[in-house]
Design an enzyme around this catalytic site. Sequence first.
Site, PDB file in Angstrom:
ATOM      1  CG  ASN A 186      39.982   7.673  41.567  1.00 11.78           C
ATOM      2  OD1 ASN A 186      40.920   7.949  42.318  1.00 11.78           O
ATOM      3  ND2 ASN A 186      39.962   8.039  40.292  1.00 11.78           N
ATOM      4  CB  SER A 344      47.982  48.791  48.597  1.00 10.57           C
ATOM      5  OG  SER A 344      48.255  48.987  49.954  1.00 10.57           O
ATOM      6  CD  GLU A 365      47.747  36.561  47.209  1.00  7.45           C
ATOM      7  OE1 GLU A 365      47.735  35.343  47.548  1.00  7.45           O
ATOM      8  OE2 GLU A 365      47.918  37.480  48.027  1.00  7.45           O
ATOM      9  NE  ARG A 472      54.715  52.173  49.805  1.00  6.00           N
ATOM     10  CZ  ARG A 472      55.133  53.145  50.615  1.00  6.00           C
ATOM     11  NH1 ARG A 472      56.092  53.948  50.242  1.00  6.00           N
ATOM     12  NH2 ARG A 472      54.591  53.298  51.808  1.00  6.00           N
TER      13      ARG A 472
END
Lengths: 619, 619
Positions: A186, A344, A365, A472
Amino acid sequence: MEAERTLRDEEATQLGDLAAQLRVDAIRCSTKAGSGHPTSSLSAADLMAVLISRHLRYDWVNPPNRANDHLIFSKGHASPLLYAILRAVGVVSEQELMETYRQLGSRLQGHPTPALPWVDVATGSLGQGLPVGVGIALAGQYLDRLPFHVWALCGDSEMAEGSIWEALDKAGHYGLRNLTAIVDVNRLGQRGPTELEWDLDTYRRRVEAFGCHPIVVDGHDLGAIDEAFDQARQATGPTVVLARTIKGKGVPDVENQPGWHGKPLKPDMAERAVQALGGVRQIRVNGPRPDPAPPVKVPAAQPPELPQYEKGAQVATRNAYGDALRALGSLPDVVALDGEVSDSTRADKFGEAYPDRFFEMFISEQQLVAAAVGLQVRGYRPFAATFAAFLSRAYDFIRMAAISQADIALSGSHAGVEIGPDGPSQMGLEDLAALRAVQGSTVLYPSDAVSCAALVAEMADREGIVYLRTTRGKYPVLYDNGDDFPIGGSKLLRGGKNDDVALLGAGVTVHNCLAAADELAHEGITARVIDLYSVKPLDRQRLLDAVRDTGGRLVVVEDHYPEGGLGSAVLESLADLAEPVRVNHLAVRGLPTSGTSAQLMDQAGIGVHAIVAAARALA
Amino acid sequence: MEAERTLRDEEATQLGDLAAQLRVDAIRCSTKAGSGHPTSSLSAADLMAVLISRHLRYDWVNPPNRANDHLIFSKGHASPLLYAILRAVGVVSEQELMETYRQLGSRLQGHPTPALPWVDVATGSLGQGLPVGVGIALAGQYLDRLPFHVWALCGDSEMAEGSIWEALDKAGHYGLRNLTAIVDVNRLGQRGPTELEWDLDTYRRRVEAFGCHPIVVDGHDLGAIDEAFDQARQATGPTVVLARTIKGKGVPDVENQPGWHGKPLKPDMAERAVQALGGVRQIRVNGPRPDPAPPVKVPAAQPPELPQYEKGAQVATRNAYGDALRALGSLPDVVALDGEVSDSTRADKFGEAYPDRFFEMFISEQQLVAAAVGLQVRGYRPFAATFAAFLSRAYDFIRMAAISQADIALSGSHAGVEIGPDGPSQMGLEDLAALRAVQGSTVLYPSDAVSCAALVAEMADREGIVYLRTTRGKYPVLYDNGDDFPIGGSKLLRGGKNDDVALLGAGVTVHNCLAAADELAHEGITARVIDLYSVKPLDRQRLLDAVRDTGGRLVVVEDHYPEGGLGSAVLESLADLAEPVRVNHLAVRGLPTSGTSAQLMDQAGIGVHAIVAAARALA
């Protein structure tokens, strides 16, 4: 833009009347409420009149019908139009529309939310409805294998959001023939012309380049719209209907005028407009219904056999996430997604075992989280993973998922300075604060593989946004297989009645607290060690006991910036206590760099020596 | 992909030798460090050898030289290649490269940060370097009017991030002829093939559709690369060099092999590779230098004349933001940006007065923040605004901006349930938590127009990420023009020595606290009222005084979810206190809906009655 005439005159007249009713109702309810976005509704009224009358296969009295199409207002501010539709199909009364829109307690909120059973997800943060639609379409095409279609009404302003292109890219990649974006071009955004205005050709080339089939149409030509939606439904891939429309269409005073975004018409103006549009109508639409869905063939759910770990063995919690997620695969509604880092996050373990229920979202993401939200709309239990740091990319999507009351599990790996040499860009150091602040969320941060696996299993049944933070590096298994780790609980790892001080950690800092307690014992200081694996909700009773038993001497240690994380959670929980509590709060107070895990934890003052010193200062 | 040969044989040999040196150094330093991304460096070595030898105009011994080109490693994980370049140009020694890469205390971190003077911004969260480059290019073309060029080396995986397309879209929109993205299309991401692998044609069509000029090239053909960069420099708009490359190029064992992302070569493998590449070289590159920049013609800065407001007048703080920002326009380095909502954030006041220094980023909040970061790289003082809720869309960019040690001012308007009928999607209710958790940030939340204007002026000189939260509705001016509002301070609005309780608010809740204090006075309860306009840093001394004077009776009231916001800030500040403190913490504890401001504040328990009850319970 000329389309074959597919509508008979009578049909066209009926559609025109319906579109007029939708316009009239959108004008009336927003003027009555004194706020809202009528002009953004008027531009899309013809599109929606055709859609609900002839294309959207929807059983309005039974919104959970699995065969229903999905209609998502990605441009959530056009809620007057959506609610006018709900009146036209007979599920919202004129009274509810006129008396409750935007009022306290109404389900007809300023922007749509699932308070309404016909609304899958909350919208209003632009560029999110379509990405969620991708998740719903993934479910339909790859899991449900049902012929429902997903229609997402988008505004043209939101085409500037990168998330729209993440969505179209994934729609193309997965060949989602059951997905159609309808873009209401629009030309006018909130504060003036959009970037591309009516440059439909540029939109067309972009859509095409992103792997979707564009259909350019005059958004006020009912026959052309009808033809476009027919094409969309029959297409062999995702489609984008690019509809050239006029903002405020149907009310000459405001048509194509800037300065009318988010403004209701004044009462006299509204009255004139309603009259000019033919007044209030009572049309009841009977659009197509879906064919009944075949009975659900749910494969038998096997109770998951959680992984077992040897006490003392060195295991990374991210590995335990992967192991436990693979075990949960025995539940047929569990699905997993990852942002191209599954080796990972260890979501790859699920992906290898259950490739049909694993969706690779590549490095996007926002789409990762949006797809998870879409999958749970269809009843699946999505687990989405990336680095903790990179979930921050999807924060607005997580925020909106909470408003959608979506049930999704998120895993953020590689949290904290613990990751070491990769440096601060890869460290999640604000994730606990950000995720705790999400309405109704659950935040979990296990210290070992056994507790991690147990918590992953619990995530599958938990409502709302459930976030798991994983580490980790490898750390020793602390608990026995089969131990209980209820959400909202904690574990007492050391100490008894007469402790001098309590050391409170979560995740990696629990190991530092244990080592510190050993050192303190040599100095004659008895330290209680508590594993606060459930950061939200927090185990208040355990904290109260610790306050009582230690005379209010607490050390909280977290691999996170000092604001809003575990320390704040502890303080918030004890805020109203009458007795004195002294909290020595250890957190990452500067900007970290590269280094080894141990060096960085020491440098940040969350290592063993710092904990010993903090406890000593209190004791 | 055939290009004219522009290189003489001797030049080609030199470039080949340099590329080999870059490869050798990237291999050596990552193997020595035991971590890093050599294969992602090898694929781009030829591209960078040509760039630094023949195209990048850079005065390496004087990185602040205003005429320098900018080189941004958007694929920050290729840091071994960047640091190999720094050795090749003579500013980093072989010793520093080999002995410090990824070690504690080194400026050669795992991913690049501005600890190195040749690095403009931290990268490592993919899809951010190019958007920041857009900001730098905007500065060059529209403000500095200098002929420097911005080169951003991108990975192919990050092309899946929507932010890349926001960046290319804005590059096209603003016709940034001084911007070139170099995409290293090496086909392999972290966990396997990228979405588009070597489908260069699709990349080409996407880039073209987004308004940029694509140049497809064999990324290992030195002559073709040279030609491409020549074209890019001479182009009349933004260019994207799409380079087909081989991951691990130059080391046959790992070339085009999955499973080698983020892994150094083992020492024996590295030694063989180095030998095969011709061993360690000592090439010193002397690439082109920029022409000297003309002397800076800075328009004389007029001291800003801050807006004046009448005490008691009803003024929205977002309006004061706009007024004060317009006043700051007298400082020539102040620039403003907005995400297509400037009529709401009131950044439009600056835009109307200084159109040449106002950048419309449309609905793309990631690019909004990235452009601000880019502008501050060039010495400007950017103020970027959108709704508080929608800054969450850019949270990863804000996080990374902090790692970049960028100085940017952010304004989030329409915060809290106070906004009323638009509903929860438009309410910023987690912004204080999220922004407080950003490293080194400042968080401000003024209650009235006078304090807001004063704080906006201070933001211009403040380092780091400075966030200002503004309110939609109009509230009475509380302060006198000219009053001081230092960052880190607070204001005592009511009370003296013998108060029974202290009411702590910020922003809109300050007004509720004042009304509550009046009601409490009728009951004989003396309430101190403190305006904590500086949420971070917080005025600890004022809190200590309040604890001392009230016997530790505090009520904290915030229009924000309970986690991580003002309440947590107060609790964190008082955590280590020995004396008892009881905090009654009022915040938005459920999911809000539509309603009026007053209704929603009452419903959330942050209105006047709730404050009175909370104070009564403590007193």
